[in-house]
Design an enzyme around this catalytic site. Structure first.
Site, short mmCIF file in Angstrom:
data_model
loop_
_atom_site.label_atom_id
_atom_site.label_comp_id
_atom_site.label_asym_id
_atom_site.label_seq_id
_atom_site.Cartn_x
_atom_site.Cartn_y
_atom_site.Cartn_z
N ASP A 12 4.38 3.85 1.77
CA ASP A 12 5.70 3.03 1.25
C ASP A 12 7.04 4.07 0.96
O ASP A 12 7.24 4.75 0.14
CB ASP A 12 5.22 2.70 0.04
N GLU A 73 5.99 -0.15 4.89
CA GLU A 73 6.28 -1.41 4.01
C GLU A 73 7.71 -1.84 5.09
O GLU A 73 8.34 -1.02 5.63
CB GLU A 73 6.35 -1.57 2.94
N ASP A 148 4.26 4.31 -5.84
CA ASP A 148 4.37 4.53 -4.99
C ASP A 148 2.77 4.85 -3.88
O ASP A 148 2.75 4.95 -2.60
CB ASP A 148 5.63 5.81 -4.34
#
Length: 171
Positions: A12, A73, A148
């Protein structure tokens, strides 16, 4: 019965905080969390120093856990252009570290992650965290408190569940 194991690095990306995890998928239906943490950089440091820290931390994790895939992501457009640029740079060094270590790279939108993990595209952070704990059979105190880190595991789980489909569509 032969076990088919794959290791997936989930990221992330972010300049201040990058969530990073490694999961192992066994026979495409059970998952084991091997590592989960955050790479944090200091705002006062120059951007190239922050990006270097992210790159080498990811490179170290890759060398230690030897994943075959990076699931990261995708960048979604933000109202704040500076934030989008910072996240884009963190994504870039993350993907460079993976590419330099010959990992296959796959990108997932936040919507795909939410649908894969929770089954609902508007899922909240708490719903994602709850499902990650169930899917990986984890206790919350085993991993960092930062969202995260949990998001990076959700991204890795997404790849584990989409892997067969993604492999076929790449051919």
């Amino acid at each position: 019965m032969q076990l088919n194991k794959i290791r997936i690095l989930g990221i992330d990306p972010g300049l201040a905080t990058t969530g990073i995890s490694v999961i192992e998928s066994v026979n495409d239906n059970s998952y084991i969390a091997l590592y989960c943490s955050c790479i944090e950089t200091k705002k006062k440091d120059m951007i190239h120093i922050r990006l270097k820290k992210i790159y080498f931390a990811i490179d170290d994790i890759i060398k230690k856990y030897k994943p075959s895939y990076l699931a990261i992501e995708e960048l979604f457009f933000s109202a704040n252009a500076k934030t989008a640029i910072d996240v884009g740079q963190a994504r870039g060094v993350s993907m460079l570290a993976a590419s330099n270590n010959d990992l296959e790279i796959y990108e997932y939108t936040p919507l795909e992650v939410k649908q894969a993990v929770v089954g609902y595209g508007r899922a909240t952070k708490d719903q994602i965290k709850y499902m990650v704990k169930i899917i990986l059979n984890l206790q919350e105190d085993k991993f960092p408190k930062k969202d995260d880190a949990w998001d990076s595991m959700a991204i890795a789980i997404t790849h584990a569940s989409f892997k067969k489909f993604k492999d076929k569509t790449r051919q």
